[in-house]
Write a protein that holds these residues in place. Sequence first.
Motif, short mmCIF file in Angstrom:
data_model
loop_
_atom_site.label_atom_id
_atom_site.label_comp_id
_atom_site.label_asym_id
_atom_site.label_seq_id
_atom_site.Cartn_x
_atom_site.Cartn_y
_atom_site.Cartn_z
N PRO A 12 0.85 -1.20 0.00
CA PRO A 12 0.00 0.00 0.00
C PRO A 12 0.88 1.24 0.00
O PRO A 12 2.02 1.19 0.44
CB PRO A 12 -0.78 -0.12 1.31
CG PRO A 12 0.06 -0.98 2.18
CD PRO A 12 0.79 -1.94 1.27
N GLY A 13 0.38 2.30 -0.51
CA GLY A 13 1.14 3.55 -0.49
C GLY A 13 1.92 3.78 -1.75
O GLY A 13 1.96 4.89 -2.26
N ILE A 14 2.53 2.75 -2.26
CA ILE A 14 3.36 2.92 -3.47
C ILE A 14 2.61 2.47 -4.73
O ILE A 14 2.94 2.85 -5.84
CB ILE A 14 4.71 2.18 -3.33
CG1 ILE A 14 5.70 2.63 -4.40
CG2 ILE A 14 4.55 0.67 -3.34
CD1 ILE A 14 7.12 2.18 -4.17
N THR A 15 1.58 1.65 -4.53
CA THR A 15 0.86 1.08 -5.67
C THR A 15 -0.41 1.87 -5.97
O THR A 15 -1.21 2.13 -5.08
CB THR A 15 0.44 -0.38 -5.37
OG1 THR A 15 1.54 -1.05 -4.80
CG2 THR A 15 -0.02 -1.09 -6.61
N VAL A 16 -0.56 2.24 -7.21
CA VAL A 16 -1.78 2.93 -7.63
C VAL A 16 -2.41 2.12 -8.75
O VAL A 16 -1.73 1.77 -9.72
CB VAL A 16 -1.47 4.35 -8.14
CG1 VAL A 16 -2.71 5.03 -8.67
CG2 VAL A 16 -0.85 5.18 -7.03
#
Lengths: 146, 135
Positions: free
Chosen positions: A39-43
Motif C-alpha cells: 500500500p502507499g506505493i501502488t496505484v
Amino acid sequence: MALETRPKFVGVLSCSGEEEPEGTIARNAVRLVMEKYRPGITVSLCLPLYLAGDSGEQEFAKRVPVIAVDGCEKACARLSTEKYSGEVSDAIDIRALLRQWGVEDELSRSHPRELEWELAERVAREIVRIIDRYIEEGKVAATNTR
Amino acid sequence: MSDKKVYVIPCSGIGKASASVGRDATYRVVEDLLPDRADTLCLALLTLEDEEAREKVRDNYVVAIDGCAKDCARKNVEAAGRAPDIAHRVQDYLKKHKDLKPEAVLDVGEGGRKLVEIMSEELAGEIVGLLEEDD
C-alpha cells in the motif's frame, strides 16, 4: 539536498476480465497488492476509465512505471497502455502463469473459492516481486511504502 | 420471446466497492437468474475494438452497469457503436437503499450483498421485459 525526481508510485493496471476467471484473479491480485502487500506505493489505474479517454489516467501512466496484469493472452491491459501511454514496464499473463504452475482446475469467475484466492495471492506476490525490483533498481523512490 | 441474447456489461472499476456490487449483480443475473438468455462481456475487449465483441454488442441487447458517475461502461458501449438498451448506476440503487452501503472492494459485506440481490432481481425483471417487447 538533491531534489527527488523519480516517480513515487507504480501503476498497476488490471484487465477488466469479467468474462474469465483469470480476469477475476487479476483484479483481486491487484487489490491485494494495493491493500495488503505494497500500500502507499501502488496505484491502480481503472481500465475502462483509461479506455474512455480519461487524460488524467493516461498522463499518470506516462509518468510512472506500469505493470499490466492481464487475465488472458488478449492482453487488453497491456495493449491499452501501449495504445494510450506507451510501453509497459512489465506485463503478467495470468493464463500463461497458471499453465506454468500446472493449474488445471476449473475456476470460477464469479465466486472465488479458496483456490482462486490462493492464486490471486500468488499473482499478487509476482507483482510485488516486480515492484520490489523497481525499488532496488532505483526506478521508483520508495518513500511511500507503509 | 426474442432469441437475441442480452449482454450485461459492468464497469471494470477496481477502485470502488460500488463497482464490485455492479459486477456481482451482473454475475448473479447471467449465471443464476437468466443463464440461458444473458451473458457478460469484457468491457476492455469491447473498447479495444475486438471484432467478435463488437459483433455481440451490435447484434444483441446490451445492459450497461456503472459503479460511478463517470459511466465508463455506458460510454464504452456507445463507443462501440450503439447505446445500451438499459443503463444503470449502482448509486441509483444505493439512493433507494441507503442502509445497504457496500463495505470494500474485495468484500462488499452484508449490506453490499443484499444490494446485489435487490439489484440483480430488478435487472432480471427489466431484461425479461426487454425480451418480451421484441415478441
